[in-house]
Design a protein around this motif. Structure first.
Motif, PDB file in Angstrom:
ATOM      1  N   ASP A 259     -88.232 -13.545  32.578  1.00 48.05           N
ATOM      2  CA  ASP A 259     -87.125 -13.852  34.139  1.00 48.05           C
ATOM      3  C   ASP A 259     -87.582 -15.020  34.811  1.00 48.05           C
ATOM      4  OD1 ASP A 259     -89.197 -12.578  35.435  1.00 48.05           O
ATOM      5  OD2 ASP A 259     -88.009 -10.724  35.404  1.00 48.05           O
ATOM      6  N   GLY A 260     -88.842 -15.538  34.512  1.00 49.43           N
ATOM      7  CA  GLY A 260     -89.419 -16.561  35.272  1.00 49.43           C
ATOM      8  C   GLY A 260     -90.695 -15.901  36.318  1.00 49.43           C
ATOM      9  N   SER A 261     -90.589 -14.615  36.515  1.00 48.03           N
ATOM     10  CA  SER A 261     -91.508 -14.308  37.552  1.00 48.03           C
ATOM     11  C   SER A 261     -92.793 -13.984  36.866  1.00 48.03           C
ATOM     12  CB  SER A 261     -90.919 -12.917  38.169  1.00 48.03           C
ATOM     13  OG  SER A 261     -90.840 -11.991  37.182  1.00 48.03           O
ATOM     14  N   SER A 262     -94.087 -14.100  37.832  1.00 47.76           N
ATOM     15  CA  SER A 262     -95.239 -13.743  37.026  1.00 47.76           C
ATOM     16  C   SER A 262     -96.126 -12.991  37.957  1.00 47.76           C
ATOM     17  CB  SER A 262     -95.877 -14.914  36.526  1.00 47.76           C
ATOM     18  OG  SER A 262     -96.228 -15.810  37.982  1.00 47.76           O
ATOM     19  N   ILE A 263     -96.900 -12.296  37.736  1.00 53.43           N
ATOM     20  CA  ILE A 263     -98.032 -11.412  38.522  1.00 53.43           C
ATOM     21  C   ILE A 263     -99.440 -11.497  37.816  1.00 53.43           C
ATOM     22  CG2 ILE A 263     -96.332  -9.854  39.659  1.00 53.43           C
ATOM     23  CD1 ILE A 263     -97.832  -8.260  37.113  1.00 53.43           C
ATOM     24  N   HIS A 264    -100.091 -11.163  38.870  1.00 53.63           N
ATOM     25  CA  HIS A 264    -101.754 -11.265  38.382  1.00 53.63           C
ATOM     26  C   HIS A 264    -101.987  -9.544  38.408  1.00 53.63           C
ATOM     27  CE1 HIS A 264    -105.946 -11.005  38.338  1.00 53.63           C
ATOM     28  NE2 HIS A 264    -105.939 -12.467  38.046  1.00 53.63           N
ATOM     29  N   ALA A 265    -102.138  -9.012  37.123  1.00 53.38           N
ATOM     30  CA  ALA A 265    -102.061  -7.503  36.874  1.00 53.38           C
ATOM     31  C   ALA A 265    -103.425  -7.223  36.334  1.00 53.38           C
ATOM     32  CB  ALA A 265    -101.106  -7.240  35.552  1.00 53.38           C
ATOM     33  N   ASP A 266    -103.731  -5.983  36.801  1.00 57.77           N
ATOM     34  CA  ASP A 266    -105.357  -5.287  36.496  1.00 57.77           C
ATOM     35  C   ASP A 266    -104.994  -4.595  34.881  1.00 57.77           C
ATOM     36  OD1 ASP A 266    -106.382  -5.901  39.044  1.00 57.77           O
ATOM     37  OD2 ASP A 266    -104.982  -4.504  39.773  1.00 57.77           O
ATOM     38  N   ILE A 267    -103.757  -3.959  34.944  1.00 50.95           N
ATOM     39  CA  ILE A 267    -103.650  -3.204  33.533  1.00 50.95           C
ATOM     40  C   ILE A 267    -102.245  -3.465  32.999  1.00 50.95           C
ATOM     41  CG2 ILE A 267    -103.503  -0.891  32.579  1.00 50.95           C
ATOM     42  CD1 ILE A 267    -105.301  -0.047  35.147  1.00 50.95           C
ATOM     43  N   ILE A 268    -102.262  -3.289  31.662  1.00 45.13           N
ATOM     44  CA  ILE A 268    -101.133  -3.317  30.833  1.00 45.13           C
ATOM     45  C   ILE A 268    -101.047  -1.906  30.105  1.00 45.13           C
ATOM     46  CG2 ILE A 268     -99.777  -4.386  29.013  1.00 45.13           C
ATOM     47  CD1 ILE A 268    -100.828  -6.959  29.590  1.00 45.13           C
ATOM     48  N   LEU A 269    -100.054  -1.444  30.441  1.00 42.86           N
ATOM     49  CA  LEU A 269     -99.724   0.097  29.849  1.00 42.86           C
ATOM     50  C   LEU A 269     -98.591  -0.063  28.519  1.00 42.86           C
ATOM     51  CD1 LEU A 269     -99.954   3.539  31.645  1.00 42.86           C
ATOM     52  CD2 LEU A 269     -98.523   3.123  29.597  1.00 42.86           C
ATOM     53  N   HIS A 270     -98.994   0.195  27.393  1.00 35.26           N
ATOM     54  CA  HIS A 270     -98.140   0.123  26.294  1.00 35.26           C
ATOM     55  C   HIS A 270     -97.232   1.614  26.174  1.00 35.26           C
ATOM     56  CE1 HIS A 270     -99.612  -3.582  24.570  1.00 35.26           C
ATOM     57  NE2 HIS A 270    -100.537  -3.596  25.207  1.00 35.26           N
ATOM     58  N   CYS A 271     -96.000   1.336  26.539  1.00 33.81           N
ATOM     59  CA  CYS A 271     -95.188   2.655  26.222  1.00 33.81           C
ATOM     60  C   CYS A 271     -94.303   2.234  25.248  1.00 33.81           C
ATOM     61  CB  CYS A 271     -94.411   3.285  27.610  1.00 33.81           C
ATOM     62  SG  CYS A 271     -95.484   3.625  28.766  1.00 33.81           S
ATOM     63  N   THR A 272     -94.555   1.787  24.091  1.00 36.83           N
ATOM     64  CA  THR A 272     -94.223   1.100  22.983  1.00 36.83           C
ATOM     65  C   THR A 272     -93.795   1.798  21.684  1.00 36.83           C
ATOM     66  OG1 THR A 272     -96.253   0.083  22.560  1.00 36.83           O
ATOM     67  CG2 THR A 272     -94.669  -1.196  23.869  1.00 36.83           C
ATOM     68  N   GLY A 273     -94.244   3.015  21.659  1.00 34.07           N
ATOM     69  CA  GLY A 273     -93.855   4.005  20.555  1.00 34.07           C
ATOM     70  C   GLY A 273     -94.705   4.180  19.741  1.00 34.07           C
ATOM     71  N   TYR A 274     -94.364   4.691  18.610  1.00 35.05           N
ATOM     72  CA  TYR A 274     -95.435   5.389  17.712  1.00 35.05           C
ATOM     73  C   TYR A 274     -95.149   4.858  16.021  1.00 35.05           C
ATOM     74  CZ  TYR A 274     -96.898   7.693  21.496  1.00 35.05           C
ATOM     75  OH  TYR A 274     -97.625   8.232  22.828  1.00 35.05           O
TER      76      TYR A 274
END
Length: 427
Positions: A259-274
């Motif tokens: 969407d063009g936005s960006s942020i400086h993140a500390d953590i990426i949490l994958h809720c992406t299934g199994y």
């Protein structure tokens, strides 16, 4: 005259328990293999997490639980019941429709006790090999003390599919300096205190965990699979935003969305299934659990045509009334094994599988959704019931199920349970 088979059931979660009951009802000799020290499968909470938070290290100790502490059911207890065994229980004198995981586990223990299933379970016994030998099945298992092999007429695999994580493939992730974790290793929000967190995936666990983390995090940014969603703040949360799919990440710590936005993140949490995973199963390539979240080929998500009815699976489909579907699949398998119900020929079953896959492809549905039943979940359960001469799923059950999804769409996933509890609270 009904035939009696010796049947191995792998896993003592919901699928394994109801399968054991239905097999026993049909007069089969049943042994349930469970590698943990208690029944309940998915519904057993374990505060421990794996050494690799993404669950990718093949040498890690695997923790089977994927349960987070705050989890409540996303279907009401009326739909978490078996057809002849209601899910009762109260909290502070009132029956909440969407109970926590502790109540579900208690219900499963009572179910197992009342139907004499507990004594069929071999706890702390891990199945390490299942292979066909001269039209029988050898099941090799191990405990802390010893390994053993045993011969069965049939094997029903009920080991679930919420243990081996899938992670998102994000451009630039190898150079991204922040932390990553899969929801399999999420338990409580406290480790995310004052952090900026990106959560990938807006399924039930992604939405639940985002809201859980938002109670302590500085910011939570929920990224969906869609590339068209515009950045927006979620109602009722001052620090929780919706975003489109991640475009890329870089070594500076930035996460940039489509969407063009960006942020400086500390953590990426994958809720992406199994992934579907049957490391013990040897079929010489006849049955395959693919990377794209499919188990092929399965007739009606249950029977591999070439190995039916002696090998079967319970609990592969999702987006359905799970407990009821598991019960219907288990009844079907039990009656097929006893000779009361017959399957089509191998050729007819394979043709049906190919037809199903072709329909998905023509509809533009990705392979990863091969086992997703919605919007045909009722049609599927009615079909399985009809194989045994049973009536369709009760109309009141269907009405309740669809009303839940209507409620969630109209008021939002974050509060539909509470609204339902207010409107349908049972004294």
């Amino acid at each position: 005259m009904a035939e009696c088979r010796k049947v191995a059931v792998i896993g003592a979660g919901v699928a394994g328990l109801v399968t054991a009951r239905e097999l026993q009802r049909e007069g089969h000799q049943v042994i349930v293999f469970e590698k943990s020290n208690q029944l309940g499968g998915l519904w057993v909470y374990n505060p421990r997490i794996e050494t690799d938070p993404l669950g990718l290290d093949p040498n890690r100790e695997i923790i089977c639980s994927s349960l987070y502490k705050s989890l409540r059911t996303n279907l009401p207890r009326q739909l978490m019941s078996f057809s002849d065994y209601p899910f009762k229980g109260t909290k502070n004198g009132k029956m909440l429709n969407f109970p926590g995981h502790e109540e579900v586990l208690k219900f499963l223990n009572e179910f197992a006790k009342d139907f004499g299933i507990t004594e069929l379970i071999r706890f702390n016994t891990e199945v390490v090999r299942v292979a066909q030998v001269e039209n029988r099945w050898v099941v090799e298992s191990k405990t802390d003390e010893l390994s053993s092999g045993e011969v069965f007429d049939s094997v029903v695999i009920c080991n679930g599919h919420y243990t081996i994580p899938r992670v998102a493939n994000i451009p630039g992730i190898n150079n991204w300096p922040g932390k990553q974790i899969h929801s399999h290793n999420y338990r409580v929000p406290e480790p995310f205190n004052d952090q900026i967190v990106v959560v990938i995936g807006d399924g039930p666990s992604g939405l639940d965990i985002s809201q859980d983390i938002a109670t302590v995090a500085k910011q939570v940014h929920l990224s969906t699979r869609s590339s068209e969603i515009e950045v927006s703040k979620l109602d009722n949360y001052a620090n929780l935003w919706n975003h489109s799919k991640i475009d890329y990440v870089d070594e500076s710590g930035e996460v940039t969305f489509m969407d063009g936005s960006s942020i400086h993140a500390d953590i990426i949490l994958h809720c992406t299934g199994y992934k579907y995973d049957f490391p013990f199963l040897e079929t010489n390539g006849i049955v395959n659990a693919d990377e794209d979240r499919t188990v092929r080929p399965l007739y009606k998500h249950v029977f591999p045509p070439k190995l039916s009815p002696w090998l079967s699976f319970v609990g592969i489909p999702y987006q359905v009334i799970v407990f009821l579907m598991l019960e219907l699949q288990a009844k079907w398998i039990a009656k097929v094994l006893s000779g009361k119900v017959h399957l089509p020929s191998e050729e007819e079953m394979l043709a049906d599988v190919e037809d199903h896959n072709r329909q998905l492809e023509e509809a533009g549905i990705p392979k990863r959704h091969t086992h997703r039943l919605r919007p045909h979940e009722m049609e599927y359960m009615d079909w399985v019931a009809a194989q045994m001469g049973m009536p369709p799923v009760d109309g009141g059950v269907k009405e309740m199920y669809w009303s839940i999804y209507k409620c969630a769409r109209e008021v939002g996933y974050d509060c539909y349970r509470d609204l339902w509890d207010v409107e349908n609270l049972t004294q």
